[in-house]
Design a protein around this motif. Structure first.
Motif, mmCIF file in Angstrom:
data_model
loop_
_atom_site.group_PDB
_atom_site.id
_atom_site.type_symbol
_atom_site.label_atom_id
_atom_site.label_comp_id
_atom_site.label_asym_id
_atom_site.label_seq_id
_atom_site.Cartn_x
_atom_site.Cartn_y
_atom_site.Cartn_z
ATOM 1 N N LEU A 32 53.527 35.677 -58.913
ATOM 2 C CA LEU A 32 54.715 35.202 -58.209
ATOM 3 C C LEU A 32 54.253 34.258 -57.108
ATOM 4 O O LEU A 32 53.346 34.578 -56.342
ATOM 5 C CB LEU A 32 55.483 36.377 -57.612
ATOM 6 C CG LEU A 32 56.241 37.222 -58.633
ATOM 7 C CD1 LEU A 32 56.531 38.607 -58.075
ATOM 8 C CD2 LEU A 32 57.527 36.538 -59.022
ATOM 9 N N THR A 35 58.884 29.957 -53.866
ATOM 10 C CA THR A 35 59.635 28.803 -54.360
ATOM 11 C C THR A 35 60.868 28.493 -53.516
ATOM 12 O O THR A 35 61.615 27.577 -53.844
ATOM 13 C CB THR A 35 60.071 29.013 -55.822
ATOM 14 O OG1 THR A 35 60.775 30.251 -55.939
ATOM 15 C CG2 THR A 35 58.874 29.012 -56.758
ATOM 16 N N ARG A 45 62.072 33.667 -51.739
ATOM 17 C CA ARG A 45 62.186 33.619 -53.203
ATOM 18 C C ARG A 45 60.809 33.367 -53.790
ATOM 19 O O ARG A 45 60.131 32.416 -53.408
ATOM 20 C CB ARG A 45 63.153 32.513 -53.629
ATOM 21 C CG ARG A 45 64.594 32.852 -53.335
ATOM 22 C CD ARG A 45 65.564 31.778 -53.837
ATOM 23 N NE ARG A 45 66.876 32.021 -53.277
ATOM 24 C CZ ARG A 45 67.275 31.580 -52.079
ATOM 25 N NH1 ARG A 45 66.477 30.848 -51.350
ATOM 26 N NH2 ARG A 45 68.478 31.868 -51.640
ATOM 27 N N SER A 47 58.694 33.098 -57.594
ATOM 28 C CA SER A 47 58.977 32.822 -59.005
ATOM 29 C C SER A 47 57.699 32.732 -59.835
ATOM 30 O O SER A 47 56.613 32.514 -59.303
ATOM 31 C CB SER A 47 59.723 31.490 -59.143
ATOM 32 O OG SER A 47 60.917 31.489 -58.407
ATOM 33 N N TYR A 48 57.886 32.868 -61.150
ATOM 34 C CA TYR A 48 56.841 32.564 -62.131
ATOM 35 C C TYR A 48 57.524 31.989 -63.357
ATOM 36 O O TYR A 48 58.717 32.185 -63.569
ATOM 37 C CB TYR A 48 56.000 33.796 -62.484
ATOM 38 C CG TYR A 48 56.738 34.893 -63.204
ATOM 39 C CD1 TYR A 48 56.785 34.942 -64.598
ATOM 40 C CD2 TYR A 48 57.397 35.895 -62.494
ATOM 41 C CE1 TYR A 48 57.475 35.949 -65.255
ATOM 42 C CE2 TYR A 48 58.075 36.910 -63.146
ATOM 43 C CZ TYR A 48 58.101 36.934 -64.529
ATOM 44 O OH TYR A 48 58.789 37.929 -65.186
ATOM 45 N N GLU A 49 56.766 31.234 -64.149
ATOM 46 C CA GLU A 49 57.301 30.627 -65.361
ATOM 47 C C GLU A 49 56.489 31.081 -66.565
ATOM 48 O O GLU A 49 55.302 31.387 -66.440
ATOM 49 C CB GLU A 49 57.267 29.100 -65.255
ATOM 50 C CG GLU A 49 58.204 28.581 -64.178
ATOM 51 C CD GLU A 49 58.289 27.070 -64.140
ATOM 52 O OE1 GLU A 49 57.596 26.395 -64.933
ATOM 53 O OE2 GLU A 49 59.063 26.552 -63.319
ATOM 54 N N GLY A 85 65.422 40.529 -60.529
ATOM 55 C CA GLY A 85 65.120 39.115 -60.666
ATOM 56 C C GLY A 85 66.160 38.408 -61.521
ATOM 57 O O GLY A 85 66.969 39.032 -62.203
ATOM 58 N N ARG A 87 66.572 35.174 -64.424
ATOM 59 C CA ARG A 87 65.822 34.360 -65.377
ATOM 60 C C ARG A 87 66.661 33.150 -65.753
ATOM 61 O O ARG A 87 67.838 33.284 -66.092
ATOM 62 C CB ARG A 87 65.497 35.185 -66.621
ATOM 63 C CG ARG A 87 64.627 34.452 -67.611
ATOM 64 C CD ARG A 87 64.211 35.353 -68.739
ATOM 65 N NE ARG A 87 65.249 35.389 -69.755
ATOM 66 C CZ ARG A 87 65.044 35.678 -71.033
ATOM 67 N NH1 ARG A 87 63.837 36.004 -71.442
ATOM 68 N NH2 ARG A 87 66.032 35.671 -71.891
ATOM 69 N N ARG A 101 62.022 30.462 -66.107
ATOM 70 C CA ARG A 101 61.563 30.720 -64.741
ATOM 71 C C ARG A 101 62.255 31.997 -64.276
ATOM 72 O O ARG A 101 63.482 32.127 -64.351
ATOM 73 C CB ARG A 101 61.928 29.581 -63.801
ATOM 74 C CG ARG A 101 61.554 29.899 -62.324
ATOM 75 C CD ARG A 101 61.919 28.805 -61.347
ATOM 76 N NE ARG A 101 61.185 27.591 -61.677
ATOM 77 C CZ ARG A 101 61.762 26.414 -61.946
ATOM 78 N NH1 ARG A 101 63.084 26.289 -61.929
ATOM 79 N NH2 ARG A 101 61.039 25.362 -62.231
ATOM 80 N N VAL A 102 61.461 32.934 -63.811
ATOM 81 C CA VAL A 102 61.985 34.186 -63.273
ATOM 82 C C VAL A 102 61.805 34.140 -61.759
ATOM 83 O O VAL A 102 60.715 33.829 -61.268
ATOM 84 C CB VAL A 102 61.243 35.410 -63.863
ATOM 85 C CG1 VAL A 102 61.718 36.696 -63.206
ATOM 86 C CG2 VAL A 102 61.439 35.457 -65.372
ATOM 87 N N THR A 103 62.868 34.429 -61.032
ATOM 88 C CA THR A 103 62.834 34.409 -59.571
ATOM 89 C C THR A 103 63.226 35.773 -59.032
ATOM 90 O O THR A 103 64.205 36.373 -59.472
ATOM 91 C CB THR A 103 63.798 33.327 -59.015
ATOM 92 O OG1 THR A 103 63.413 32.060 -59.544
ATOM 93 C CG2 THR A 103 63.766 33.282 -57.498
ATOM 94 N N GLU A 105 63.943 37.816 -55.367
ATOM 95 C CA GLU A 105 64.203 37.641 -53.939
ATOM 96 C C GLU A 105 63.697 38.845 -53.160
ATOM 97 O O GLU A 105 63.806 39.982 -53.613
ATOM 98 C CB GLU A 105 65.696 37.444 -53.671
ATOM 99 C CG GLU A 105 66.210 36.099 -54.088
ATOM 100 C CD GLU A 105 67.610 35.814 -53.575
ATOM 101 O OE1 GLU A 105 67.985 34.645 -53.578
ATOM 102 O OE2 GLU A 105 68.305 36.757 -53.160
#
Length: 116
Positions: A32, A35, A45, A47-49, A85, A87, A101-103, A105
């Protein structure tokens, strides 16, 4: 004749095995990364992709630690995950999403910084 049938069946089985292995999702480690967020709201926030043939393995403790560092830099004492999360598709081709992309918070915790 029997030898020809055996070779054909063997080839079909080998091809089917190779195809199933090629279509199997590969486990991939993802981290993570920050972002976005809001210092005033105390939100970070992360994220990962990942692609369509990837099976992401995410170290959530690393994400929490990064969020806590970001919150600490803003004057808060810590952070905690804020719900689940989300997506979102980042690459769409011929009716199919092939990258996401998953974010996640995080809510900063502790005494917020004084207003300036």
């Amino acid at each position: 004749m029997a030898q020809t049938i055996f070779r054909r069946d063997y080839c079909l089985a080998a091809c089917a095995t190779a195809l199933s292995l090629a279509l199997t999702a590969c486990a991939v480690n993802k981290q993570l990364i920050p972002t976005g967020g809001s210092r005033a709201d105390g939100i970070v926030r992360m994220s990962y992709e990942y692609g369509g043939f990837e099976n992401p393995k995410v170290d959530l403790q690393q994400g929490l630690s990064s969020a806590q560092q970001r919150c600490g830099a803003w004057g808060y004492s810590g952070a905690e995950p804020f719900g689940g999360g989300t997506r979102a598709c980042t690459s769409f081709y011929q009716g199919t999403c092939n990258a996401w992309r998953v974010t996640v918070e995080y809510q900063c915790t502790g005494t917020p910084p004084a207003s300036r």
